[in-house]
Write a protein that holds these residues in place. Structure first.
Motif, PDB file in Angstrom:
ATOM      1  N   UNK A  38      -3.204   0.286  -4.271  1.00 12.56           N
ATOM      2  CA  UNK A  38      -2.406  -0.912  -3.835  1.00 12.56           C
ATOM      3  C   UNK A  38      -1.389  -0.904  -5.126  1.00 12.56           C
ATOM      4  N   UNK A  39      -0.235  -1.585  -4.794  1.00 13.67           N
ATOM      5  CA  UNK A  39       0.706  -1.867  -5.701  1.00 13.67           C
ATOM      6  C   UNK A  39       1.073  -3.180  -5.895  1.00 13.67           C
ATOM      7  N   UNK A  40       1.329  -3.875  -6.962  1.00 18.76           N
ATOM      8  CA  UNK A  40       1.691  -5.269  -6.841  1.00 18.76           C
ATOM      9  C   UNK A  40       3.207  -5.337  -7.371  1.00 18.76           C
ATOM     10  N   UNK A  41       3.907  -5.883  -6.506  1.00 20.13           N
ATOM     11  CA  UNK A  41       5.470  -5.667  -6.723  1.00 20.13           C
ATOM     12  C   UNK A  41       5.990  -7.226  -6.945  1.00 20.13           C
ATOM     13  N   UNK A  42       6.894  -7.104  -8.084  1.00 19.04           N
ATOM     14  CA  UNK A  42       7.540  -8.470  -8.255  1.00 19.04           C
ATOM     15  C   UNK A  42       8.619  -8.551  -7.518  1.00 19.04           C
ATOM     16  N   UNK A  44      12.082  -5.046  -5.233  1.00 17.23           N
ATOM     17  CA  UNK A  44      10.452  -5.059  -5.331  1.00 17.23           C
ATOM     18  C   UNK A  44      10.586  -4.125  -6.456  1.00 17.23           C
ATOM     19  N   UNK A  45       9.954  -4.843  -7.574  1.00 18.64           N
ATOM     20  CA  UNK A  45       9.383  -3.806  -8.911  1.00 18.64           C
ATOM     21  C   UNK A  45       7.996  -3.902  -8.893  1.00 18.64           C
ATOM     22  N   UNK A  46       7.435  -2.518  -8.990  1.00 19.22           N
ATOM     23  CA  UNK A  46       6.158  -2.120  -9.162  1.00 19.22           C
ATOM     24  C   UNK A  46       5.827  -1.143 -10.028  1.00 19.22           C
ATOM     25  N   UNK A  47       4.636  -1.152 -10.453  1.00 21.97           N
ATOM     26  CA  UNK A  47       4.003  -0.280 -11.314  1.00 21.97           C
ATOM     27  C   UNK A  47       2.759   0.174 -11.064  1.00 21.97           C
ATOM     28  N   UNK A  48       2.320   1.443 -11.125  1.00 24.27           N
ATOM     29  CA  UNK A  48       0.866   1.904 -11.040  1.00 24.27           C
ATOM     30  C   UNK A  48       0.511   2.934 -11.805  1.00 24.27           C
ATOM     31  N   UNK A  63       0.862  -1.242   0.160  1.00 19.30           N
ATOM     32  CA  UNK A  63      -0.229  -0.072   0.099  1.00 19.30           C
ATOM     33  C   UNK A  63       0.920   1.220   0.029  1.00 19.30           C
ATOM     34  N   UNK A  64       0.361   2.398  -0.951  1.00 26.18           N
ATOM     35  CA  UNK A  64       1.177   3.571  -0.745  1.00 26.18           C
ATOM     36  C   UNK A  64       0.126   4.537  -0.562  1.00 26.18           C
TER      37      UNK A  64
END
Length: 129
Positions: free
Chosen positions: A71-75, A86-90, A58-59
């Protein structure tokens, strides 16, 4: 679950450049850069994660005086030793912050309604248990 304390990133809006003087000026005006000079990202929490897979986080994103929790999904990538990335995109819309992108020449030139943020968070284990 991991909870962040005092983990905030501020990005100076005056550093944003649309590669056209007038569009950039309108863009900064839309974002109310004189009153709210920074795009702020507050890292709130991460679900429990492992060395591989996806972890949800969460950000809070604050733009032009408005804050939205997203909410962000991180790889999760193991990058060696005790380090993780952790890589994430929003992708969000300016309208999520009640902003309307500026237009020029009767709407023929306009700033895209969507904005993408890419995150790379790096972690390393400090204490062996």
């Amino acid at each position: 679950k991991f909870v962040f304390v005092n983990s905030r990133l501020s990005i100076d809006i005056k550093r944003f450049d649309c590669h056209h003087k007038f569009i950039t000026a309108d863009f900064r005006k839309m974002l109310k850069a004189d009153t709210y000079p920074d795009l702020k990202i507050h890292f709130v929490s991460l679900d429990e994660f492992h060395e591989a897979g996806i972890v949800k986080g969460l950000v809070d994103i604050e733009l032009a005086g408005r804050r939205r929790r997203m909410e962000i999904d991180y790889k999760c990538l193991h990058i060696g030793g005790s380090q993780l990335r952790l890589q994430g995109d929003k992708r969000f819309k300016f309208s999520d912050f009640q902003l309307e992108p500026p237009k020029k020449i009767g709407g023929l030139i306009r700033i895209n309604e969507e904005i993408d943020i890419h995150f790379n968070l790096f972690f390393r284990k400090l204490i062996q248990t």
